[in-house]
Scaffold this motif. Structure first.
Motif, PDB file in Angstrom:
ATOM      1  N   ASP A  75       0.831  -1.208   0.000  1.00  0.00           N
ATOM      2  CA  ASP A  75       0.000   0.000   0.000  1.00  0.00           C
ATOM      3  C   ASP A  75       0.862   1.254   0.000  1.00  0.00           C
ATOM      4  N   VAL A  76       1.999   1.199   0.684  1.00  0.00           N
ATOM      5  CA  VAL A  76       2.893   2.356   0.761  1.00  0.00           C
ATOM      6  C   VAL A  76       3.380   2.744  -0.631  1.00  0.00           C
ATOM      7  N   ASP A  77       3.779   1.756  -1.409  1.00  0.00           N
ATOM      8  CA  ASP A  77       4.340   2.009  -2.730  1.00  0.00           C
ATOM      9  C   ASP A  77       3.312   2.595  -3.698  1.00  0.00           C
ATOM     10  N   LYS A  78       2.058   2.291  -3.496  1.00  0.00           N
ATOM     11  CA  LYS A  78       1.020   2.758  -4.413  1.00  0.00           C
ATOM     12  C   LYS A  78       0.629   4.206  -4.173  1.00  0.00           C
ATOM     13  N   ARG A  79       0.830   4.683  -2.963  1.00  0.00           N
ATOM     14  CA  ARG A  79       0.382   6.036  -2.638  1.00  0.00           C
ATOM     15  C   ARG A  79       1.344   7.086  -3.170  1.00  0.00           C
ATOM     16  N   LYS A  80       0.802   8.248  -3.519  1.00  0.00           N
ATOM     17  CA  LYS A  80       1.629   9.372  -3.957  1.00  0.00           C
ATOM     18  C   LYS A  80       2.455   9.873  -2.777  1.00  0.00           C
ATOM     19  N   HIS A  81       3.667  10.349  -3.090  1.00  0.00           N
ATOM     20  CA  HIS A  81       4.603  10.790  -2.062  1.00  0.00           C
ATOM     21  C   HIS A  81       4.619  12.321  -1.974  1.00  0.00           C
ATOM     22  N   ILE A  82       4.382  12.841  -0.777  1.00  0.00           N
ATOM     23  CA  ILE A  82       4.392  14.292  -0.544  1.00  0.00           C
ATOM     24  C   ILE A  82       5.457  14.611   0.491  1.00  0.00           C
ATOM     25  N   ASP A 121      14.712  10.128  -2.386  1.00  0.00           N
ATOM     26  CA  ASP A 121      13.366   9.622  -2.636  1.00  0.00           C
ATOM     27  C   ASP A 121      12.499  10.765  -3.160  1.00  0.00           C
ATOM     28  N   ARG A 122      12.548  10.965  -4.464  1.00  0.00           N
ATOM     29  CA  ARG A 122      11.870  12.120  -5.054  1.00  0.00           C
ATOM     30  C   ARG A 122      10.360  12.069  -4.817  1.00  0.00           C
ATOM     31  N   PRO A 123       9.779  13.136  -4.250  1.00  0.00           N
ATOM     32  CA  PRO A 123       8.337  13.164  -4.022  1.00  0.00           C
ATOM     33  C   PRO A 123       7.567  13.528  -5.293  1.00  0.00           C
ATOM     34  N   ASP A 124       6.247  13.337  -5.241  1.00  0.00           N
ATOM     35  CA  ASP A 124       5.373  13.761  -6.334  1.00  0.00           C
ATOM     36  C   ASP A 124       4.974  15.221  -6.170  1.00  0.00           C
ATOM     37  N   MET A 125       5.144  15.746  -4.960  1.00  0.00           N
ATOM     38  CA  MET A 125       4.721  17.108  -4.645  1.00  0.00           C
ATOM     39  C   MET A 125       5.416  17.551  -3.365  1.00  0.00           C
ATOM     40  N   MET A 126       5.573  18.879  -3.200  1.00  0.00           N
ATOM     41  CA  MET A 126       6.230  19.395  -2.000  1.00  0.00           C
ATOM     42  C   MET A 126       5.450  20.570  -1.418  1.00  0.00           C
ATOM     43  N   PHE A 127       5.289  20.565  -0.095  1.00  0.00           N
ATOM     44  CA  PHE A 127       4.806  21.728   0.646  1.00  0.00           C
ATOM     45  C   PHE A 127       6.033  22.330   1.316  1.00  0.00           C
ATOM     46  N   LEU A 128       6.298  23.603   1.062  1.00  0.00           N
ATOM     47  CA  LEU A 128       7.526  24.249   1.519  1.00  0.00           C
ATOM     48  C   LEU A 128       7.198  25.521   2.290  1.00  0.00           C
ATOM     49  N   SER A 129       7.664  25.597   3.526  1.00  0.00           N
ATOM     50  CA  SER A 129       7.464  26.813   4.317  1.00  0.00           C
ATOM     51  C   SER A 129       8.272  27.945   3.714  1.00  0.00           C
ATOM     52  N   TYR A 130       7.630  29.094   3.514  1.00  0.00           N
ATOM     53  CA  TYR A 130       8.337  30.246   2.946  1.00  0.00           C
ATOM     54  C   TYR A 130       9.297  30.836   3.963  1.00  0.00           C
ATOM     55  N   GLU A 131       8.975  30.726   5.244  1.00  0.00           N
ATOM     56  CA  GLU A 131       9.815  31.290   6.303  1.00  0.00           C
ATOM     57  C   GLU A 131      10.604  30.165   6.970  1.00  0.00           C
ATOM     58  N   MET A 132      11.777  29.860   6.412  1.00  0.00           N
ATOM     59  CA  MET A 132      12.625  28.814   6.974  1.00  0.00           C
ATOM     60  C   MET A 132      13.824  29.459   7.670  1.00  0.00           C
ATOM     61  N   PRO A 133      14.453  28.760   8.631  1.00  0.00           N
ATOM     62  CA  PRO A 133      15.513  29.384   9.429  1.00  0.00           C
ATOM     63  C   PRO A 133      16.815  29.706   8.689  1.00  0.00           C
ATOM     64  N   LEU A 134      17.298  28.829   7.817  1.00  0.00           N
ATOM     65  CA  LEU A 134      18.585  29.086   7.156  1.00  0.00           C
ATOM     66  C   LEU A 134      18.443  29.921   5.893  1.00  0.00           C
ATOM     67  N   CYS A 135      17.495  29.602   5.056  1.00  0.00           N
ATOM     68  CA  CYS A 135      17.273  30.395   3.848  1.00  0.00           C
ATOM     69  C   CYS A 135      15.786  30.400   3.543  1.00  0.00           C
TER      70      CYS A 135
END
Length: 197
Positions: A75-82, A121-135
């Motif tokens: 089941d893990v392999d079938k699901r999209k990766h975020i 492990d390349r995801p299908d999609m990414m949620f990225l915080s705009y306000e991150m500590p280093l950059c």
């Protein structure tokens, strides 16, 4: 190998980011004082050494929500990766409750962790915080857009700053979307369906 001109102040933060990029890019570090880009905004981190020491704690706190709750590994392999890139516990918990049962979700608490995960492990999609500590998230998005293999990855920014100027600057980067924190279940679900359609 792609070449990147990295414009920043010469400090420990810039050095850490440059080190993270060296495995994939040829990086030239240029002093921020010599840059002429009026729109370049950067954050000064007062205690970088403390942040780096705490990175191990962040690594231990971040985890992968995918296989622990499933009986069947197939089941893990079938699901999209975020991939979720954010250092806020509340965001982790909200995202897990919204999408943890339908998608395989990996969590990175720092930009360096996110870059390592993108390589492994390349995801299908990414949620990225705009306000991150280093950059800021915009720098990470630029790095993704300059990578031949990653440039089509849908990236959705998460931000807690609802000011019109901030939202306009995010939209200019042409992400797949932008969501205000705290997360709204309906908006998160719709934007995932749109990106992964």
């Amino acid at each position: 190998m792609k070449r990147i001109l990295f414009v920043a102040d010469f400090n420990d933060t810039a050095h850490c980011i440059q080190e993270a990029m060296l495995s994939r890019y040829q990086v030239q570090l240029c002093s921020m004082k010599n840059a002429e880009d009026e729109n370049a905004e950067h954050k000064d981190i007062s205690d970088v050494s403390n942040y780096i020491e705490n990175e191990d704690k962040i690594k231990n706190k971040t985890d992968i929500w995918d296989d622990a709750e499933l009986d069947n590994e197939a089941d893990v392999d079938k699901r999209k990766h975020i991939l979720l890139v954010d250092n806020d516990d509340e965001i982790y918990n909200n995202m897990k409750s919204i999408i943890g049962d339908r998608y395989r979700v990996s969590v990175a608490g720092t930009e360096l962790q996110a870059m390592r995960m993108l390589e492994k492990d390349r995801p299908d999609m990414m949620f990225l915080s705009y306000e991150m500590p280093l950059c800021e998230g915009r720098i990470m998005l630029e790095m993704i857009r300059n990578d031949e293999e990653l440039r089509k990855l849908p990236v959705v920014f998460l931000t807690k700053i609802a000011e019109k100027r901030n939202i306009a600057s995010i939209i200019r980067l042409k992400p797949a979307g932008c969501i205000l924190k705290p997360l709204d279940k309906g908006i998160v679900t719709r934007i995932i369906e749109k990106c992964l359609r």
